[in-house]
Design a protein around this motif. Structure first.
Motif, mmCIF file in Angstrom:
data_model
loop_
_atom_site.group_PDB
_atom_site.id
_atom_site.type_symbol
_atom_site.label_atom_id
_atom_site.label_comp_id
_atom_site.label_asym_id
_atom_site.label_seq_id
_atom_site.Cartn_x
_atom_site.Cartn_y
_atom_site.Cartn_z
ATOM 1 N N GLU A 53 20.736 4.585 1.612
ATOM 2 C CA GLU A 53 21.767 3.456 1.521
ATOM 3 C C GLU A 53 22.997 3.803 0.409
ATOM 4 O OE1 GLU A 53 18.189 3.351 0.914
ATOM 5 O OE2 GLU A 53 17.940 2.034 -0.897
ATOM 6 N N TYR A 54 22.918 4.750 0.102
ATOM 7 C CA TYR A 54 24.119 5.277 -0.561
ATOM 8 C C TYR A 54 25.092 6.060 0.367
ATOM 9 C CZ TYR A 54 20.999 6.043 -4.715
ATOM 10 O OH TYR A 54 19.890 5.674 -5.657
ATOM 11 N N GLY A 55 24.661 5.960 1.817
ATOM 12 C CA GLY A 55 25.754 6.714 2.808
ATOM 13 C C GLY A 55 26.996 6.086 2.739
ATOM 14 N N ARG A 56 27.073 4.871 2.426
ATOM 15 C CA ARG A 56 28.518 4.075 2.431
ATOM 16 C C ARG A 56 29.279 4.495 1.396
ATOM 17 N NH1 ARG A 56 27.482 -1.135 -0.940
ATOM 18 N NH2 ARG A 56 29.790 -1.853 -0.654
ATOM 19 N N VAL A 57 28.747 5.318 0.373
ATOM 20 C CA VAL A 57 29.493 6.064 -0.788
ATOM 21 C C VAL A 57 29.803 7.468 -0.088
ATOM 22 C CG1 VAL A 57 29.603 6.718 -3.205
ATOM 23 C CG2 VAL A 57 28.674 4.361 -2.608
ATOM 24 N N LEU A 58 28.673 8.021 0.250
ATOM 25 C CA LEU A 58 28.606 9.510 0.477
ATOM 26 C C LEU A 58 29.614 9.954 1.385
ATOM 27 C CD1 LEU A 58 24.719 9.995 0.518
ATOM 28 C CD2 LEU A 58 26.259 10.362 -1.315
ATOM 29 N N ARG A 59 29.886 8.896 2.493
ATOM 30 C CA ARG A 59 30.667 9.433 3.798
ATOM 31 C C ARG A 59 32.085 9.497 3.258
ATOM 32 N NH1 ARG A 59 30.918 8.332 10.005
ATOM 33 N NH2 ARG A 59 33.208 8.701 10.234
ATOM 34 N N PRO A 60 32.788 8.477 2.495
ATOM 35 C CA PRO A 60 34.045 8.526 1.856
ATOM 36 C C PRO A 60 34.134 9.689 0.781
ATOM 37 C CG PRO A 60 33.014 6.436 1.366
ATOM 38 C CD PRO A 60 32.348 7.106 2.218
ATOM 39 N N LEU A 61 33.177 9.913 0.111
ATOM 40 C CA LEU A 61 33.179 11.003 -0.906
ATOM 41 C C LEU A 61 33.164 12.373 -0.218
ATOM 42 C CD1 LEU A 61 32.653 11.936 -3.903
ATOM 43 C CD2 LEU A 61 30.189 11.798 -3.258
ATOM 44 N N THR A 62 32.446 12.476 0.884
ATOM 45 C CA THR A 62 32.576 13.772 1.612
ATOM 46 C C THR A 62 34.202 14.037 2.151
ATOM 47 O OG1 THR A 62 30.313 13.506 2.199
ATOM 48 C CG2 THR A 62 31.725 15.102 3.694
ATOM 49 N N GLY B 158 35.135 -0.685 -8.151
ATOM 50 C CA GLY B 158 34.980 -1.814 -7.355
ATOM 51 C C GLY B 158 33.645 -2.270 -7.237
ATOM 52 N N PRO B 159 33.414 -3.264 -6.479
ATOM 53 C CA PRO B 159 31.974 -3.903 -6.308
ATOM 54 C C PRO B 159 30.940 -3.136 -6.003
ATOM 55 C CG PRO B 159 33.906 -5.368 -4.963
ATOM 56 C CD PRO B 159 34.488 -3.990 -5.439
ATOM 57 N N VAL B 160 31.057 -1.961 -5.283
ATOM 58 C CA VAL B 160 30.089 -1.033 -4.850
ATOM 59 C C VAL B 160 29.306 -0.522 -6.439
ATOM 60 C CG1 VAL B 160 31.476 0.861 -4.943
ATOM 61 C CG2 VAL B 160 29.309 0.871 -3.524
ATOM 62 N N VAL B 161 29.867 -0.590 -7.399
ATOM 63 C CA VAL B 161 29.311 -0.132 -8.670
ATOM 64 C C VAL B 161 28.129 -0.876 -9.109
ATOM 65 C CG1 VAL B 161 29.521 0.025 -11.266
ATOM 66 C CG2 VAL B 161 31.258 0.921 -9.707
ATOM 67 N N THR B 162 28.170 -2.255 -8.837
ATOM 68 C CA THR B 162 27.070 -3.295 -9.161
ATOM 69 C C THR B 162 26.200 -3.288 -7.883
ATOM 70 O OG1 THR B 162 28.463 -4.879 -8.719
ATOM 71 C CG2 THR B 162 27.886 -4.602 -10.867
ATOM 72 N N LEU C 184 25.414 -0.978 -5.673
ATOM 73 C CA LEU C 184 24.332 0.133 -5.712
ATOM 74 C C LEU C 184 23.557 0.269 -6.878
ATOM 75 C CD1 LEU C 184 25.994 2.591 -3.057
ATOM 76 C CD2 LEU C 184 24.192 1.116 -2.627
ATOM 77 N N GLY C 185 23.826 -0.256 -7.921
ATOM 78 C CA GLY C 185 23.135 -0.167 -8.963
ATOM 79 C C GLY C 185 23.632 0.921 -9.907
ATOM 80 N N PHE C 186 24.938 1.605 -9.834
ATOM 81 C CA PHE C 186 25.515 2.426 -10.878
ATOM 82 C C PHE C 186 25.356 1.960 -12.145
ATOM 83 C CE2 PHE C 186 27.532 3.730 -6.879
ATOM 84 C CZ PHE C 186 27.408 5.173 -7.019
ATOM 85 N N LEU D 188 29.662 12.115 -12.507
ATOM 86 C CA LEU D 188 30.230 10.855 -11.952
ATOM 87 C C LEU D 188 30.314 9.768 -13.046
ATOM 88 C CD1 LEU D 188 28.794 9.401 -8.404
ATOM 89 C CD2 LEU D 188 28.938 7.923 -10.612
ATOM 90 N N ILE D 189 31.466 9.388 -12.862
ATOM 91 C CA ILE D 189 31.775 7.994 -13.625
ATOM 92 C C ILE D 189 31.874 6.795 -12.988
ATOM 93 C CG2 ILE D 189 33.344 7.305 -15.527
ATOM 94 C CD1 ILE D 189 34.117 10.322 -15.845
ATOM 95 N N PRO D 190 31.085 5.866 -13.272
ATOM 96 C CA PRO D 190 31.280 4.536 -12.663
ATOM 97 C C PRO D 190 32.372 3.662 -13.610
ATOM 98 C CG PRO D 190 28.853 4.644 -13.233
ATOM 99 C CD PRO D 190 29.923 5.998 -13.930
ATOM 100 N N GLU D 191 33.274 3.049 -12.904
ATOM 101 C CA GLU D 191 34.167 2.230 -13.937
ATOM 102 C C GLU D 191 33.556 0.912 -14.173
ATOM 103 O OE1 GLU D 191 38.683 1.153 -13.683
ATOM 104 O OE2 GLU D 191 37.616 0.236 -11.848
ATOM 105 N N ARG D 192 33.541 0.447 -15.404
ATOM 106 C CA ARG D 192 33.015 -1.062 -15.841
ATOM 107 C C ARG D 192 33.435 -1.929 -14.846
ATOM 108 N NH1 ARG D 192 30.101 -0.902 -20.446
ATOM 109 N NH2 ARG D 192 30.453 -3.228 -20.311
ATOM 110 N N PRO D 193 32.698 -2.795 -14.291
ATOM 111 C CA PRO D 193 33.242 -4.059 -13.553
ATOM 112 C C PRO D 193 34.011 -4.770 -14.426
ATOM 113 C CG PRO D 193 31.004 -3.633 -13.228
ATOM 114 C CD PRO D 193 31.234 -2.665 -14.576
#
Lengths: 110, 340
Positions: free
Chosen positions: B74-83, B111-115, B117-119, B170-175
């Protein structure tokens, strides 16, 4: 063959049947795109400065030292137009270098 | 498959060099196929070729790395643009891996993906959160760097010092950031989720417990940015990431917008050029592109656009951090993450 020159290819061991189900993550170089000539046609050295820290000083010292040892070194030191980019993405440099008949030395760093 | 056979497979991966130094999840075909499905790539697809190394990287190899790093499908939606971001030619991946600079791929998620995907965007989240998405996606980015930038381990990495981020960074930005979303600095819309990458040295901690004035905080950050050993002083085109902790961000944002923070730091993070020359930080005959002007104060960056700001970490301690980019990293490369 002298055993000192046998280099083990670790990929050979992936052929172990017990691990045939594992998928390799390892990108490999394609072969055949570049033709590399290890024997220069001209007994002369051409130096290329790649704009790294202290590289020009090292290149000049190399020029002096090679000449001291009786090796012909071209006077002009070629400079990479953009030091940080690979040579083969800089056609104005890549073209003449690929046709160069002397031995090209490039890539020194501190 | 027994536990023992899995451990054997892990040991096998060590033996043949399929490791970043830590145990990996063995890239079994079933797991890699599941990851490919999540990434929506065909395994044979060539995703990039590394300039200067004549190396091609396929989707299957990337999916294998994602499995090995411990990522969930389920991390794929981040892994693809990250690649895609790491393979952007501006990243100069071959240079990143072979430089003496010893840098890592720094990933900022915003953005919303931070929460979604539970970063973990709280304590120790500037690269050090003990949380699966932070640790494994950050590790995946380093595997892309390590395996692809070194021609599958064939080329030697020349980093002099290195830093722990080379295992995961990796650094997640605070929502609840006091500033606009991080990725808007790269031109992406505020409402998007995004992943942004650069190559970077390790983070430097900046502590100021006693100033409740924006200038006090920013002058302290500026001093860290402008220390004499800061790598970019001569080359002048490397970026910096300023990570404002939430307590500092609250104080600073009462007086400055993010762009004003960048301008303030650009004007105030400086040292005398003559001192830098005396110390040997600037060569005797500098090249024109470095714009060295003797008798002036010099910033380590050419312009404020090379200073990026993100709010991250936990409240409760008045800390921030400065992450210097590699001198060959001139901008954050951002990609939009698909909506959930």
């Amino acid at each position: 063959m002298n055993s000192r020159y046998i280099v083990e290819d670790t990929m050979d061991r992936t052929a172990d049947d017990r691990y045939a189900d594992l998928v390799s993550p390892m990108p490999r170089a394609r072969s055949g795109r570049y033709r590399i000539n290890f024997r220069p046609q001209l007994r002369e050295v051409v130096l290329v400065d790649n704009d790294k820290p202290n590289s020009i000083n090292i290149i000049r010292a190399t020029q002096t030292e090679l000449r001291r040892r009786g090796i012909a070194v071209r006077e002009e030191i070629i400079k990479r137009p953009i030091g940080r980019d690979p040579i083969d993405t800089q056609p104005e440099l890549w073209g003449p270098l690929s046709r160069e008949r002397a031995l090209v030395l490039d890539g020194v760093n501190d | 498959m027994t536990g023992e056979s899995v451990v054997d497979a892990i040991e096998h991966c060590f033996e043949i060099g399929w490791s970043d130094g830590l145990p990996v999840v063995p890239p079994y075909r079933t797991l890699v196929d599941r990851m490919l499905e999540a990434l929506q790539w065909d395994g044979e697809e060539v995703l990039t070729s590394i300039p200067g190394q004549d190396t091609e990287v396929t989707a299957e190899q990337v999916a294998a790395m994602a499995v090995m790093a411990g990522c969930r499908p389920e991390y794929g939606r981040v892994l693809r643009p990250l690649t895609e971001a790491v393979f952007d030619v501006r990243m100069n991946l071959a240079g990143v891996e072979v430089t003496t600079g010893g840098v890592a791929v720094l990933v900022v998620v915003s953005g919303p993906v931070v929460t979604e995907l539970g970063f973990d965007y709280g304590g120790n989240s500037v690269g050090g959160a003990n949380s699966r998405p932070n640790a494994t996606i950050g590790r995946f980015a380093q595997m892309l760097r390590y395996f692809c930038g070194s021609q599958g381990g064939a080329m030697r990495a020349n980093g002099t010092m290195g830093h722990p981020g080379r295992l995961s960074f990796l650094i997640p930005e605070r929502p609840d950031s006091h500033f606009p979303p991080f990725h808007t600095q790269s031109g992406l819309p505020a409402e998007a989720s995004a992943v942004s990458v650069c190559s970077a040295e390790g983070p430097n901690s900046v502590n100021n417990h006693y100033s409740f004035e924006a200038e006090g905080i920013l002058d302290t950050v500026a001093d860290c940015l402008a220390h004499a050993g800061s790598t970019s002083y001569y080359w002048h085109h490397g970026l910096y990431l300023v990570v404002l902790g939430p307590d500092h961000a609250e104080t600073v944002s009462q007086r400055f917008s993010r762009d004003q923070v960048r301008e303030y730091l650009y004007e105030n993070a400086r040292r005398p050029t003559d001192e830098l020359a005396r110390l040997g930080r600037i060569v005797e005959n500098p090249r024109a592109e470095s714009k060295v002007v003797r008798g002036t104060l010099r910033s380590p960056v050419d312009n404020p656009g090379l200073l990026y700001v993100v709010e991250a970490g936990a409240p409760g301690g008045r800390f921030s951090a400065v992450v210097p980019g590699w001198v060959g990293s001139h901008e954050f490369i951002s990609r939009r993450v698909a909506d959930a």
